[in-house]
Design an enzyme around this catalytic site. Structure first.
Site, PDB file in Angstrom:
ATOM      1  N   HIS A 106      85.868  30.810  43.245  1.00  0.00           N
ATOM      2  CA  HIS A 106      85.159  31.157  42.020  1.00  0.00           C
ATOM      3  C   HIS A 106      84.794  32.639  42.009  1.00  0.00           C
ATOM      4  O   HIS A 106      84.400  33.205  43.030  1.00  0.00           O
ATOM      5  CB  HIS A 106      83.903  30.292  41.867  1.00  0.00           C
ATOM      6  CG  HIS A 106      84.214  28.845  41.643  1.00  0.00           C
ATOM      7  ND1 HIS A 106      83.300  27.837  41.829  1.00  0.00           N
ATOM      8  CD2 HIS A 106      85.373  28.232  41.246  1.00  0.00           C
ATOM      9  CE1 HIS A 106      83.861  26.664  41.553  1.00  0.00           C
ATOM     10  NE2 HIS A 106      85.114  26.885  41.191  1.00  0.00           N
ATOM     11  N   ASP A 127      82.321  34.326  40.982  1.00  0.00           N
ATOM     12  CA  ASP A 127      80.982  34.775  41.393  1.00  0.00           C
ATOM     13  C   ASP A 127      80.821  34.764  42.915  1.00  0.00           C
ATOM     14  O   ASP A 127      79.747  35.101  43.427  1.00  0.00           O
ATOM     15  CB  ASP A 127      79.891  33.927  40.738  1.00  0.00           C
ATOM     16  CG  ASP A 127      79.969  32.460  41.125  1.00  0.00           C
ATOM     17  OD1 ASP A 127      81.081  31.969  41.387  1.00  0.00           O
ATOM     18  OD2 ASP A 127      78.915  31.802  41.169  1.00  0.00           O
ATOM     19  N   HIS A 128      81.904  34.400  43.645  1.00  0.00           N
ATOM     20  CA  HIS A 128      81.902  34.476  45.110  1.00  0.00           C
ATOM     21  C   HIS A 128      83.041  35.348  45.635  1.00  0.00           C
ATOM     22  O   HIS A 128      82.966  35.825  46.773  1.00  0.00           O
ATOM     23  CB  HIS A 128      82.014  33.080  45.721  1.00  0.00           C
ATOM     24  CG  HIS A 128      80.814  32.223  45.465  1.00  0.00           C
ATOM     25  ND1 HIS A 128      79.835  32.011  46.410  1.00  0.00           N
ATOM     26  CD2 HIS A 128      80.419  31.540  44.362  1.00  0.00           C
ATOM     27  CE1 HIS A 128      78.882  31.234  45.907  1.00  0.00           C
ATOM     28  NE2 HIS A 128      79.224  30.931  44.667  1.00  0.00           N
ATOM     29  N   ASP A 143      78.730  27.211  47.959  1.00  0.00           N
ATOM     30  CA  ASP A 143      78.239  26.289  46.926  1.00  0.00           C
ATOM     31  C   ASP A 143      78.275  24.835  47.391  1.00  0.00           C
ATOM     32  O   ASP A 143      78.237  23.924  46.564  1.00  0.00           O
ATOM     33  CB  ASP A 143      79.057  26.426  45.639  1.00  0.00           C
ATOM     34  CG  ASP A 143      78.607  27.608  44.801  1.00  0.00           C
ATOM     35  OD1 ASP A 143      77.657  28.305  45.221  1.00  0.00           O
ATOM     36  OD2 ASP A 143      79.217  27.857  43.744  1.00  0.00           O
ATOM     37  N   HIS A 153      83.339  20.721  46.024  1.00  0.00           N
ATOM     38  CA  HIS A 153      83.065  21.695  44.958  1.00  0.00           C
ATOM     39  C   HIS A 153      84.377  22.306  44.485  1.00  0.00           C
ATOM     40  O   HIS A 153      84.634  22.410  43.280  1.00  0.00           O
ATOM     41  CB  HIS A 153      82.114  22.760  45.490  1.00  0.00           C
ATOM     42  CG  HIS A 153      81.689  23.760  44.460  1.00  0.00           C
ATOM     43  ND1 HIS A 153      80.890  23.420  43.386  1.00  0.00           N
ATOM     44  CD2 HIS A 153      81.956  25.090  44.334  1.00  0.00           C
ATOM     45  CE1 HIS A 153      80.680  24.489  42.639  1.00  0.00           C
ATOM     46  NE2 HIS A 153      81.309  25.510  43.191  1.00  0.00           N
ATOM     47  N   HIS A 159      84.925  30.149  48.651  1.00  0.00           N
ATOM     48  CA  HIS A 159      85.821  29.505  47.686  1.00  0.00           C
ATOM     49  C   HIS A 159      86.220  30.511  46.614  1.00  0.00           C
ATOM     50  O   HIS A 159      85.768  31.655  46.613  1.00  0.00           O
ATOM     51  CB  HIS A 159      85.174  28.263  47.077  1.00  0.00           C
ATOM     52  CG  HIS A 159      83.907  28.502  46.322  1.00  0.00           C
ATOM     53  ND1 HIS A 159      82.727  28.899  46.916  1.00  0.00           N
ATOM     54  CD2 HIS A 159      83.620  28.396  44.994  1.00  0.00           C
ATOM     55  CE1 HIS A 159      81.772  29.012  46.017  1.00  0.00           C
ATOM     56  NE2 HIS A 159      82.295  28.723  44.839  1.00  0.00           N
ATOM     57  N   HIS A 196      73.244  30.621  46.352  1.00  0.00           N
ATOM     58  CA  HIS A 196      72.474  30.843  45.119  1.00  0.00           C
ATOM     59  C   HIS A 196      70.980  30.696  45.388  1.00  0.00           C
ATOM     60  O   HIS A 196      70.569  29.980  46.313  1.00  0.00           O
ATOM     61  CB  HIS A 196      72.872  29.842  44.028  1.00  0.00           C
ATOM     62  CG  HIS A 196      74.233  30.075  43.448  1.00  0.00           C
ATOM     63  ND1 HIS A 196      74.434  30.859  42.332  1.00  0.00           N
ATOM     64  CD2 HIS A 196      75.460  29.639  43.834  1.00  0.00           C
ATOM     65  CE1 HIS A 196      75.739  30.868  42.037  1.00  0.00           C
ATOM     66  NE2 HIS A 196      76.372  30.137  42.948  1.00  0.00           N
TER      67      HIS A 196
END
Length: 424
Positions: free
Chosen positions: A213, A215-216, A292, A268, A211, A330
């Site tokens: 975001h 942090d990905h 996520d 998400h 996705h 995570h």
């Protein structure tokens, strides 16, 4: 005397006067009879005429009779006092309950509004990218060798290498060891991923992004520029940075002997994808890279969907085999298992897993992968069909027979409780 007067009147007066006198005498007689009756009544009602009670013998003591108490008088008094007091207490209690509910509703609305505002800044403005860069610098300084020690899994010609990035994220390299080709999943720290590529001596040919975001997806630009033939895969609905090859539900990416299927799992984010590495070509277990959507004993927050949407996505994962390895985005295992212990304190499978995870984390070792079979036994977000959880936290079985409605409401409640548990 009356007779004498009458005789005299008769002699002296005549017949006319005689008739008058006889009338007077008759009235006097009637008056006298009336007076006699009045005296008789007075004599009967006079206290002096009442009979004296018989005297008691000297050996007996006279005890006057007391008037008996009415046993219902106390009940009536209690009812007269208690009923209005009960009504008053009910009204006051209801008002307090309503106030508490109103406060909770306002707190939820404020939290949602706050989360929505922060989320919009993170995903729709350049401030999100700046925040990601700050996270990256801090994590590199704090964890120069990564936040956790990980162990790769080697199968028959296939290697899965977890790469700890940022403060608790995982990126992955999926390597065809014969062809020396690699696929990166969610490479948020391009420096750490590039170091692993060089250490393994492989060529990066594809990036799979679950996705949008940062942090990905934060490493997409640097890695795609460094590796010119690298393709960036993801959902076109998610606005993934530097996307070159859009994917839809059930699309397959082939790299060497690697067969990786994309599964649409919105909730998400609107275009969230998970990736399933087929285990058949290398005669091993399938591997699910869940981003996520799903963690060890947890699931992601529903930022761009409803509870019904997230439930449908989780059911997509539940349809996979029990031996499927779960590689989450995570390291949330200890926190998630702690929350699972709150909602299911008597779950022995969760207790055993928690003891293992605590031993791992004491040595800073990673906890992935788990299996979907394990997750079904202790992950509350995959157990919304359990009657015990529905009765404890949810509305219980829906009387209309709509089981998905009850499960969605339970999932929403679990997510709310998890957010509160995390904020403590």
């Amino acid at each position: 005397m009356a007779a004498v007067v009458a005789a005299t009147a008769l002699k002296g007066r005549g017949a006319r006067n005689a008739r008058v006198l006889r009338g007077i005498l008759a009235g006097a007689a009637a008056n006298k009879a009336s007076q006699n009756r009045t005296r008789a009544l007075q004599s009967h009602s006079s206290p002096e005429c009442k009979e004296e009670p018989e005297s008691l013998s000297p050996e007996l003591e006279y005890i006057p009779r007391k008037r008996g108490k009415n046993p219902m008088k106390a009940v009536g008094l209690a009812w007269a006092i208690g009923f209005p007091c009960g009504i008053l207490l009910f009204i006051l209690t209801k008002r307090e309950v309503d106030k508490d509910r109103l406060k909770q509703m306002k707190a939820r609305q404020n939290m949602r509004a706050s989360n929505t505002g922060e989320y919009s800044l993170y995903t729709r403005t350049w401030l999100g990218y700046l925040f990601y860069r700050q996270q990256l610098r801090r994590a590199r300084n704090r964890y120069p060798k990564g936040h956790s020690k990980t162990q790769p899994r080697l199968f028959n010609g296939v290697k899965v290498l977890p790469i700890p990035v940022l403060s608790d994220n995982y990126s992955y390299l999926i390597i065809d060891t014969q062809a020396r080709l690699a696929v990166a999943v969610d490479p948020s720290d391009p420096r750490a991923v590039q170091a692993s590529i060089e250490k393994e001596g492989v060529t990066l040919v594809a990036i799979l992004c679950t996705h949008k975001h940062w942090d990905h997806s934060g490493g997409n630009r640097d890695l795609s520029r460094r590796h010119r033939d690298c393709r960036v895969y993801g959902s076109p609905q998610d606005g993934i940075p530097y996307l070159t090859h859009p994917l839809c539900h059930q699309d397959v990416v082939s790299v060497g002997r690697l067969q990786i299927r994309a599964l649409a799992t919105p909730g998400h984010t609107q275009g969230h994808l998970v990736y399933l590495l087929d285990g058949e070509p290398y005669k091993g277990p399938s591997c699910l890279f869940s981003g996520d959507l799903l963690f060890l004993s947890g699931c992601g927050r529903t930022f761009e969907g409803s509870a019904e949407t997230m439930l449908s996505s989780l059911d997509t994962v539940l349809g996979l085999g029990d031996d499927t390895l779960l590689w989450p985005g995570h390291e949330y295992a200890e926190e998630n298992l702690g929350f699972a212990g709150v909602v299911e304190p008597e779950n022995l499978a969760r207790e055993r897993k928690m003891q293992w995870v605590q031993r791992q984390r004491m040595e800073r070792k990673g906890t992935c992968p788990s299996t979907l079979g394990e997750e079904r036994s202790y992950n509350p977000f995959l157990r919304t069909h359990c009657l015990e959880l529905q009765e404890a936290l949810g509305p219980g079985p829906d009387p209309t027979g709509d089981d998905d409605c009850s499960r969605a409401l339970l999932l929403e409640e679990l997510r709310r409780l998890k957010d509160m548990h995390k904020s403590k």
